[in-house]
Design a protein around this motif. Structure first.
Motif, PDB file in Angstrom:
ATOM      1  N   UNK A  37      36.953  55.002  48.416  1.00 40.98           N
ATOM      2  CA  UNK A  37      38.282  54.375  48.919  1.00 40.98           C
ATOM      3  C   UNK A  37      38.751  52.996  48.076  1.00 40.98           C
ATOM      4  N   UNK A  38      39.844  52.892  47.993  1.00 37.83           N
ATOM      5  CA  UNK A  38      40.274  51.874  47.233  1.00 37.83           C
ATOM      6  C   UNK A  38      39.933  50.353  47.537  1.00 37.83           C
ATOM      7  N   UNK A  39      39.649  49.390  46.376  1.00 39.89           N
ATOM      8  CA  UNK A  39      38.921  48.267  46.589  1.00 39.89           C
ATOM      9  C   UNK A  39      39.648  47.188  45.842  1.00 39.89           C
ATOM     10  N   UNK A  40      40.713  47.296  45.176  1.00 45.12           N
ATOM     11  CA  UNK A  40      41.543  46.633  44.350  1.00 45.12           C
ATOM     12  C   UNK A  40      41.803  46.941  43.155  1.00 45.12           C
ATOM     13  N   UNK A  41      42.517  45.995  42.422  1.00 48.31           N
ATOM     14  CA  UNK A  41      42.673  46.274  40.810  1.00 48.31           C
ATOM     15  C   UNK A  41      42.485  45.102  39.961  1.00 48.31           C
ATOM     16  N   UNK A  42      42.128  45.253  38.883  1.00 49.46           N
ATOM     17  CA  UNK A  42      41.809  44.128  37.903  1.00 49.46           C
ATOM     18  C   UNK A  42      42.995  44.444  36.843  1.00 49.46           C
ATOM     19  N   UNK A  43      43.646  43.624  36.409  1.00 53.15           N
ATOM     20  CA  UNK A  43      44.519  43.658  35.242  1.00 53.15           C
ATOM     21  C   UNK A  43      43.778  43.887  33.931  1.00 53.15           C
ATOM     22  N   UNK A  44      44.069  44.956  32.980  1.00 56.17           N
ATOM     23  CA  UNK A  44      43.435  45.051  31.856  1.00 56.17           C
ATOM     24  C   UNK A  44      44.231  44.597  30.620  1.00 56.17           C
ATOM     25  N   UNK A  45      43.779  44.149  29.709  1.00 54.07           N
ATOM     26  CA  UNK A  45      44.707  43.437  28.323  1.00 54.07           C
ATOM     27  C   UNK A  45      44.266  44.490  27.151  1.00 54.07           C
ATOM     28  N   UNK A  46      43.167  45.417  27.259  1.00 52.18           N
ATOM     29  CA  UNK A  46      42.785  46.329  26.340  1.00 52.18           C
ATOM     30  C   UNK A  46      42.660  47.722  26.796  1.00 52.18           C
ATOM     31  N   UNK A  47      43.638  48.716  26.525  1.00 52.51           N
ATOM     32  CA  UNK A  47      43.664  49.725  26.781  1.00 52.51           C
ATOM     33  C   UNK A  47      43.296  50.642  25.898  1.00 52.51           C
ATOM     34  N   UNK A  48      42.658  51.845  25.471  1.00 44.04           N
ATOM     35  CA  UNK A  48      42.491  52.707  24.605  1.00 44.04           C
ATOM     36  C   UNK A  48      43.742  53.181  24.265  1.00 44.04           C
ATOM     37  N   UNK A  49      44.245  53.460  23.173  1.00 44.97           N
ATOM     38  CA  UNK A  49      45.615  54.113  22.909  1.00 44.97           C
ATOM     39  C   UNK A  49      45.437  55.605  23.298  1.00 44.97           C
ATOM     40  N   UNK A  50      44.517  56.303  23.293  1.00 48.37           N
ATOM     41  CA  UNK A  50      44.377  57.776  23.824  1.00 48.37           C
ATOM     42  C   UNK A  50      44.729  57.658  25.433  1.00 48.37           C
ATOM     43  N   UNK A  51      44.361  56.724  26.081  1.00 50.65           N
ATOM     44  CA  UNK A  51      44.456  56.713  27.477  1.00 50.65           C
ATOM     45  C   UNK A  51      46.075  56.469  27.780  1.00 50.65           C
ATOM     46  N   UNK A  52      46.486  55.560  26.999  1.00 52.40           N
ATOM     47  CA  UNK A  52      48.173  55.219  26.934  1.00 52.40           C
ATOM     48  C   UNK A  52      49.068  56.656  26.622  1.00 52.40           C
ATOM     49  N   UNK A  53      48.275  57.017  25.810  1.00 51.20           N
ATOM     50  CA  UNK A  53      49.200  58.381  25.304  1.00 51.20           C
ATOM     51  C   UNK A  53      49.271  59.695  26.321  1.00 51.20           C
ATOM     52  N   UNK A  54      47.921  59.617  27.012  1.00 49.57           N
ATOM     53  CA  UNK A  54      47.838  60.565  27.746  1.00 49.57           C
ATOM     54  C   UNK A  54      48.763  60.380  28.884  1.00 49.57           C
ATOM     55  N   UNK A 103      55.648  51.718  29.077  1.00 51.29           N
ATOM     56  CA  UNK A 103      54.625  51.391  29.693  1.00 51.29           C
ATOM     57  C   UNK A 103      54.430  50.247  30.060  1.00 51.29           C
ATOM     58  N   UNK A 104      54.071  50.248  31.475  1.00 53.65           N
ATOM     59  CA  UNK A 104      53.858  48.843  31.979  1.00 53.65           C
ATOM     60  C   UNK A 104      52.538  47.943  31.686  1.00 53.65           C
ATOM     61  N   UNK A 105      51.584  48.829  31.632  1.00 57.58           N
ATOM     62  CA  UNK A 105      50.313  48.306  31.567  1.00 57.58           C
ATOM     63  C   UNK A 105      49.303  49.082  32.299  1.00 57.58           C
ATOM     64  N   UNK A 106      48.221  48.576  32.363  1.00 61.36           N
ATOM     65  CA  UNK A 106      46.987  49.240  33.116  1.00 61.36           C
ATOM     66  C   UNK A 106      45.991  48.296  34.079  1.00 61.36           C
ATOM     67  N   UNK A 107      45.410  48.780  34.941  1.00 64.45           N
ATOM     68  CA  UNK A 107      44.322  47.990  35.622  1.00 64.45           C
ATOM     69  C   UNK A 107      43.135  48.834  35.604  1.00 64.45           C
ATOM     70  N   UNK A 108      42.198  48.267  35.957  1.00 63.34           N
ATOM     71  CA  UNK A 108      40.814  48.981  36.146  1.00 63.34           C
ATOM     72  C   UNK A 108      40.919  49.061  37.973  1.00 63.34           C
ATOM     73  N   UNK A 109      41.092  50.148  38.307  1.00 60.12           N
ATOM     74  CA  UNK A 109      41.136  50.664  39.715  1.00 60.12           C
ATOM     75  C   UNK A 109      39.445  50.734  40.610  1.00 60.12           C
ATOM     76  N   UNK A 110      39.275  49.656  41.292  1.00 58.28           N
ATOM     77  CA  UNK A 110      38.052  49.493  41.958  1.00 58.28           C
ATOM     78  C   UNK A 110      37.761  50.315  43.032  1.00 58.28           C
ATOM     79  N   UNK A 111      36.858  51.280  43.475  1.00 56.93           N
ATOM     80  CA  UNK A 111      36.538  51.837  44.414  1.00 56.93           C
ATOM     81  C   UNK A 111      35.108  51.620  45.196  1.00 56.93           C
ATOM     82  N   UNK A 112      35.169  51.964  46.300  1.00 60.70           N
ATOM     83  CA  UNK A 112      33.659  51.851  46.863  1.00 60.70           C
ATOM     84  C   UNK A 112      33.019  53.480  46.638  1.00 60.70           C
ATOM     85  N   UNK A 113      31.783  53.613  47.275  1.00 58.59           N
ATOM     86  CA  UNK A 113      31.097  54.725  46.992  1.00 58.59           C
ATOM     87  C   UNK A 113      31.572  55.797  47.679  1.00 58.59           C
ATOM     88  N   UNK A 114      32.525  55.794  48.337  1.00 61.09           N
ATOM     89  CA  UNK A 114      33.269  56.893  49.092  1.00 61.09           C
ATOM     90  C   UNK A 114      34.656  57.169  48.648  1.00 61.09           C
TER      91      UNK A 114
END
Length: 402
Positions: free
Chosen positions: A252-269, A239-250
C-alpha cells in the motif's frame, strides 16, 4: 485567478488539454470494491490537483475549498483559483458534470471512468474505451510491447485454484478487469500460505465484479521508480521526472520522494510505453511504476494513464525550496482543530507546502476527520524526516496525553 501558478509551475493541466475541457478527480459514486468507497476519501481527492489545473474548470467538493485551505495557501502566497465548481453530494456532482458537458460544451477529463448514465461516452476528454484499456492491468503486455514484464499469467477467475498449483511463493495477485484501482487496492502480495488464504477470501468475496486475475512473480526490488510523462499535440512528449514510490509490506502506498538522478534506461523504458499510448491516441499525464532489481532488470508492474500523487509533486517543483521533496497524505488522528493548527505551524515554518485540505468540520456530523496532503521541502532528507516525525508526534494525542 492567481497568475503565479501559471508562471511558476513546470506544467499545468490546461497547458496539456487547452480550453473546452473540465476536470474531475473524484471516483464515481457507483460502488467499486477496488477503490476506497469511503465517501470522504473520494471527496478529499477532488482537491489534489487544484494548483496544477490552472485554467481548467475543476469539480471540487465544498469541504475541500473552505477557509482552512485559503489560510494555508495565503502562507505560501497563493490563492484558491476561480475555476472551481463545487458540489456536496451525488446529485449536485452529477448535475455539474452534465451542465459542464451538455450545456457549456466541455469535454470532461475524468480521473476514473463513470457510467454512461452520468455522461455520454462521446463527451470524454480522453476516449473512454482507450482510457479504460490503457489502465487495465491484464493488458500490460500490449502497452509495453511485451517488454519489461515479470513472469505473469492472466487467468479467468474460475481457473484460479488450478492455476495456483503451478506457482511457488512469492508472487503477487492483481485484479485484471476494467475496474479502476488505486493505492494498492486490488493488489495482493503472497509470501506464504497465510497471505494466499487471505487473498482467496478477498477474491471470493468480489468475484461477482472481477472476472480476471493476474498472477505475477514478485520482484526482489532494489528501486521502485514512479516515472511521469505528459503529452499534448503542441508540446509533444515530455518527461516530467521521477519519484521513489514508498510502500508498506502489503504494497500500500506510503508517499513519494522526488528523485534527481534517474537511470537513462528507466527513463527510456517509460518513454517507450508512453509513446505506445500516444500512438493509440492518448493525451495527458501518465505515471508508470517501474521496478529495478539487483541485476538492473527493469519491470513495469503498473501503468496509470491519469494524474497520481507524483504529478503535483513534479509539476510544482519550481515553486518548492531546494533540497529534499516528499509528498504524503495525512488523516487527522486527533481533533480537527489541533490537526489544522499543527499543519499551519509547519507550513508557516516554510518546510511543508500545502496541496489540499479536506475540512472535516465543514460537515454538520461530528467525527468527520480532516485530511491534508502536502510536500515536505526546503532541507535535507534527514532534516525533513525528523521534522515529519515531530509533526506526527504533535498530532498524535495518545503521545501528547502520555
Amino acid at each position: 485567478m492567481n497568475n503565479k501558478i501559471n508562471m511558476s509551475a513546470l506544467l499545468t493541466l490546461s497547458n496539456l488539454h487547452g480550453t473546452g475541457v473540465a476536470y474531475t478527480s473524484r471516483p464515481s459514486y457507483d460502488s467499486n470494491p477496488w477503490l476506497s468507497n469511503e465517501e470522504h476519501q473520494s471527496n478529499y481527492l477532488t482537491g489534489r490537483e487544484i494548483l496544477i489545473a490552472d485554467q481548467l474548470p475543476m469539480l471540487v467538493h465544498q469541504a475541500s475549498v473552505t477557509d482552512k485551505l485559503t489560510s494555508l495557501f495565503e502562507l505560501v502566497g497563493l490563492e484558491i483559483p476561480d475555476n472551481i465548481f463545487t458540489f456536496d453530494d451525488k446529485y449536485s456532482y452529477e448535475c455539474l458534470i452534465q451542465q459542464l458537458a451538455y450545456k457549456d460544451g466541455n469535454k470532461i477529463l475524468f480521473q476514473y471512468p463513470h457510467s454512461e448514465d452520468v455522461l455520454s461516452n462521446r463527451h470524454y476528454g480522453v476516449d473512454k474505451d482507450l482510457f479504460i484499456a490503457l489502465n487495465n492491468k491484464s493488458r500490460l503486455a500490449e502497452w509495453t510491447n511485451n517488454k519489461y514484464l515479470p513472469d505473469r499469467e492472466v487467468i479467468n477467475i474460475e481457473d484460479f485454484s488450478s492455476a495456483m498449483s503451478k506457482w511457488s511463493f512469492p508472487f503477487v495477485l492483481k485484479i485484471g478487469d476494467d475496474l479502476p484501482t488505486s493505492g494498492g487496492n486490488g493488489v495482493m502480495i503472497c509470501d506464504n500460505n497465510n497471505d494466499l488464504e487471505l487473498a482467496k477470501m478477498k477474491i471470493s468475496n468480489d468475484q461477482n465484479v472481477s472476472k480476471t486475475i493476474i498472477i505475477e512473480r514478485k520482484i526482489e526490488v532494489r528501486m521502485n521508480y514512479s516515472v511521469q510523462y505528459a503529452y499534448s499535440k503542441s508540446k509533444g512528449l515530455i518527461f516530467l521526472g521521477a519519484t521513489e514510490q514508498l510502500t508498506d509490506t502489503a504494497g500500500h502506498y506510503q508517499g513519494n520522494h522526488k528523485l534527481e538522478h534517474i537511470p537513462q534506461a528507466v527513463v527510456q523504458a517509460g518513454k517507450e510505453i508512453m509513446q505506445t499510448a500516444v500512438d493509440k491516441g492518448y493525451l495527458g499525464v501518465a505515471g508508470f511504476d517501474l521496478l529495478v532489481d539487483k541485476n538492473e532488470n527493469i519491470y513495469a508492474i503498473d501503468l496509470n494513464f491519469r494524474q497520481n500523487a507524483s504529478t503535483s509533486l513534479l509539476m510544482l517543483a519550481p515553486m518548492l525550496k531546494s533540497g529534499h521533496h516528499k509528498f504524503f497524505t495525512y488523516i487527522s488522528p486527533c481533533d480537527n482543530k489541533l490537526f489544522f493548527n499543527t499543519i499551519f505551524k509547519y507550513v508557516q515554518k516554510g518546510i511543508l507546502f500545502p496541496i489540499a485540505y479536506y475540512d472535516g468540520d465543514w460537515h454538520s456530523d461530528d467525527g468527520i476527520k480532516s485530511r491534508f496532503c502536502g510536500i515536505w521541502h526546503g532541507g535535507s532528507k534527514d532534516y525533513l524526516e525528523k521534522s515529519e516525525i515531530q509533526f506526527l508526534k504533535e498530532i498524535d494525542t495518545s503521545l501528547i496525553n502520555n
